[in-house]
Design an enzyme around this catalytic site. Structure first.
Site, short mmCIF file in Angstrom:
data_model
loop_
_atom_site.label_atom_id
_atom_site.label_comp_id
_atom_site.label_asym_id
_atom_site.label_seq_id
_atom_site.Cartn_x
_atom_site.Cartn_y
_atom_site.Cartn_z
N HIS A 46 -3.93 56.95 17.03
CA HIS A 46 -4.52 55.78 17.63
C HIS A 46 -5.55 55.90 18.50
O HIS A 46 -6.70 55.17 18.52
CB HIS A 46 -3.44 54.90 18.52
N HIS A 94 0.59 65.07 23.17
CA HIS A 94 1.53 64.74 24.63
C HIS A 94 3.09 65.13 24.15
O HIS A 94 3.84 64.43 24.91
CB HIS A 94 1.45 63.25 24.81
N CYS A 123 8.65 63.55 23.07
CA CYS A 123 8.32 62.05 22.85
C CYS A 123 8.80 61.69 21.42
O CYS A 123 9.86 60.57 21.87
CB CYS A 123 6.85 61.61 22.41
N1 LIG Z 1 6.87 53.05 22.87
C1 LIG Z 1 6.82 54.16 22.75
O1 LIG Z 1 7.23 54.79 23.95
C2 LIG Z 1 6.28 54.95 21.93
C3 LIG Z 1 6.41 56.36 21.85
C4 LIG Z 1 6.01 57.23 20.82
C5 LIG Z 1 5.14 56.47 19.71
N2 LIG Z 1 5.10 55.15 20.01
C6 LIG Z 1 4.42 54.39 18.67
O2 LIG Z 1 5.36 54.30 17.69
C7 LIG Z 1 4.78 53.95 16.46
C8 LIG Z 1 5.60 54.88 15.29
O3 LIG Z 1 4.85 56.31 15.61
P1 LIG Z 1 5.20 57.58 14.62
O4 LIG Z 1 4.69 58.87 15.22
O5 LIG Z 1 6.60 57.59 14.14
O6 LIG Z 1 4.25 57.05 13.54
P2 LIG Z 1 4.26 57.85 12.03
O7 LIG Z 1 2.85 57.69 11.18
O8 LIG Z 1 5.02 59.00 11.74
O9 LIG Z 1 5.51 56.74 11.18
C9 LIG Z 1 5.08 55.50 10.78
C10 LIG Z 1 5.66 54.94 9.64
O10 LIG Z 1 5.66 53.67 9.49
C11 LIG Z 1 5.67 53.46 7.98
N3 LIG Z 1 4.83 52.10 7.77
C12 LIG Z 1 3.73 51.74 8.02
N4 LIG Z 1 3.83 50.30 7.58
C13 LIG Z 1 4.92 49.75 7.68
C14 LIG Z 1 5.63 48.71 7.18
N5 LIG Z 1 4.60 47.60 7.22
N6 LIG Z 1 6.72 48.55 6.95
C15 LIG Z 1 7.60 49.82 7.22
N7 LIG Z 1 7.21 50.81 7.27
C16 LIG Z 1 5.76 50.97 7.29
C17 LIG Z 1 4.68 54.59 7.29
O11 LIG Z 1 4.73 54.79 6.06
C18 LIG Z 1 5.29 55.67 8.42
O12 LIG Z 1 6.42 56.36 7.58
C19 LIG Z 1 3.39 54.27 16.58
O13 LIG Z 1 2.82 52.94 16.78
C20 LIG Z 1 3.21 55.03 17.92
O14 LIG Z 1 2.00 55.04 18.54
C21 LIG Z 1 5.50 54.32 20.61
ZN LIG Z 2 4.34 60.24 21.13
#
Ligand SMILES: NC(=O)c1ccc[n+]([C@@H]2O[C@H](COP(=O)([O-])OP(=O)(O)OC[C@H]3O[C@@H](n4cnc5c(N)ncnc54)[C@H](O)[C@@H]3O)[C@@H](O)[C@H]2O)c1
Ligand SMILES: [Zn+2]
Ligand SMILES: [Zn+2]
Length: 372
Positions: free
Chosen positions: A45, A61, A168
């Site tokens: 992002h 991170h 994380c």
């Molecule tokens: N809240 C928190 O503390 C926190 C911590 C870490 C990451 N995050 C966020 O969590 C999210 C996921 O991170 P990640 O590292 O697993 O990402 P990632 O890219 O590894 O996984 C995302 C998954 O979502 C799928 N996807 C995309 N659009 C979709 C839809 N419409 N329906 C269903 N599946 C869909 C993708 O194919 C992929 O497998 C990110 O937005 C990240 O910034 C939040």
């Molecule tokens: Zn993270």
């Protein structure tokens, strides 16, 4: 001291590999020599500009390594300790830490600037510009100076590549299901997105006793992995999943919807809300584009009438000082899969290739292995 690092200077540009100057640790700080760093979507992002931090920033991170030097007044770790860096520091004394909510620690306020607690930076480039470390870390650098509040000591025999993920993705995903959603035995749970975070929500929901564990992901490789890690049903779209959920719950709908897609959109939140029954919860983990609305719902029928809850959270509501060692002990017992999360390993210089593979749907987690 010099360190090689992957840096974002302008949104929408690739990771720049560069040499930086790293200051010595000040009071309460330590220098970590990173061995491994996970490639979370939250760094992506920063690269795309979807979520905004102070730039320039050293990325990363999700890191594990060895304490190489300590500043004055450091009591939590010593030189030679193996540590995981928590993406949120836990000072131990603020209002939130002292009430069992370390994921909300006040020191986390500088996560997007990378300033340490005295308001200054430890990374500098040759033009004299200050760089923050993402989440006050910067694990896409061979070395970083971080607060001792970000360090969680681990046993020496835990491999660094799996340990890094417990900074994380693993606690965020596992905690999303177990703490933030509060999945109980027998629940029907729908998880949107089975990437590095979502796959651990699958592990957490299975651990908590979900009866029907439904995963939606457009990418087949992710759906296959979800089945391997505990999902009972997988679908490529929310529409197909909704039909199946109606059938398997006799129209009662799911107890939980969990949103762990790569980029949060109002459409996914609406689909998730429509998936849960009366008095049930949507739990949002994903981060969306800064400046956009991510929740757009008609409250009457959707939220008020059905008495649904929408819960956001950070770090799966985990307490890093308690949950990081706890998750690693589940790993030791074979009750939490970590080795299976790593799809590919990269050198620091291959970081752009790694994030391209994430965008192309090829990775659950990519891990950077730093030069030893
Ligand atoms: N809240 C928190 O503390 C926190 C911590 C870490 C990451 N995050 C966020 O969590 C999210 C996921 O991170 P990640 O590292 O697993 O990402 P990632 O890219 O590894 O996984 C995302 C998954 O979502 C799928 N996807 C995309 N659009 C979709 C839809 N419409 N329906 C269903 N599946 C869909 C993708 O194919 C992929 O497998 C990110 O937005 C990240 O910034 C939040
Ligand atoms: Zn993270
Ligand atoms: Zn605190």
């Amino acid at each position: 001291m010099r360190t090689r690092a992957a840096v974002i200077r302008k949104p929408g540009t690739p990771w720049e590999l560069t040499e930086l100057e790293l200051d010595e640790p000040r009071a309460g700080e330590v220098r970590i020599k990173f061995a491994a760093s996970g490639m979370c979507h939250s760094d992506e992002h920063l690269r795309t500009g979807a979520s905004i931090g102070r730039l320039p920033l050293v990325g990363g991170h999700e890191g594990a390594g060895v304490v190489e030097a300590v500043g004055p007044d450091v009591t939590r770790v010593k030189v030679g300790d193996h540590v995981v860096c928590s993406f949120i520091p836990a000072c131990g004394t603020c209002r939130y830490c002292s009430t069992g909510r370390q994921n909300l620690c006040d020191q986390g306020a500088e996560m997007v600037t990378g300033r340490l607690s005295d308001g200054t930076f430890r990374f500098h480039d040759d033009s004299g510009e200050d760089l923050g470390g993402f989440c006050m870390l910067g694990t896409f650098s061979q070395r970083a100076v971080v607060s001792q509040a970000s360090c969680v000591r681990i046993d020496d025999d835990i491999p660094f590549d799996v340990a890094a993920l417990v900074g994380c993705g693993v606690p965020t995903g596992w905690g999303t299901a177990v703490y933030a959603a509060g999945v109980s035995a027998g629940d029907t749970v729908v998880i949107f997105g089975s990437g590095g975070v979502g796959i651990n929500a699958v592990q957490g929901a299975a651990y908590a006793g979900a009866r029907n564990l439904i995963v939606i992901d457009p990418v087949k490789f992710k759906r296959d992995k979800a089945l391997e890690m505990g999902a009972t049903h997988v679908f490529a779209s929310a529409e197909e999943a909704h039909e199946a959920v109606v059938e398997m719950t006799w129209g009662q709908l799911a107890d939980h919807a969990i949103v762990t897609v790569g980029e949060l959109t109002a459409e996914v939140v609406s689909q998730a809300t429509a998936m849960v029954g009366k008095g049930c919860q949507v739990t949002i983990t994903s981060v969306g584009r800064t400046g956009e609305d991510h929740i757009r719902l008609a409250a009457n029928g959707g939220v008020v009438g059905y008495q649904r809850r929408i819960q956001g959270h950070i770090f799966g509501m985990c307490n890093p000082l308690y949950d990081i060692p706890r998750l690693l002990s589940l790993y030791r017992q074979g009750r939490l899969k970590l080795d299976e999360l790593i799809t590919r390993r990269y050198s620091l210089d291959e970081i752009n290739e790694g994030y391209q593979a994430l965008d192309d749907g090829e990775l659950i987690r990519g891990v950077i292995i730093h030069d030893s």
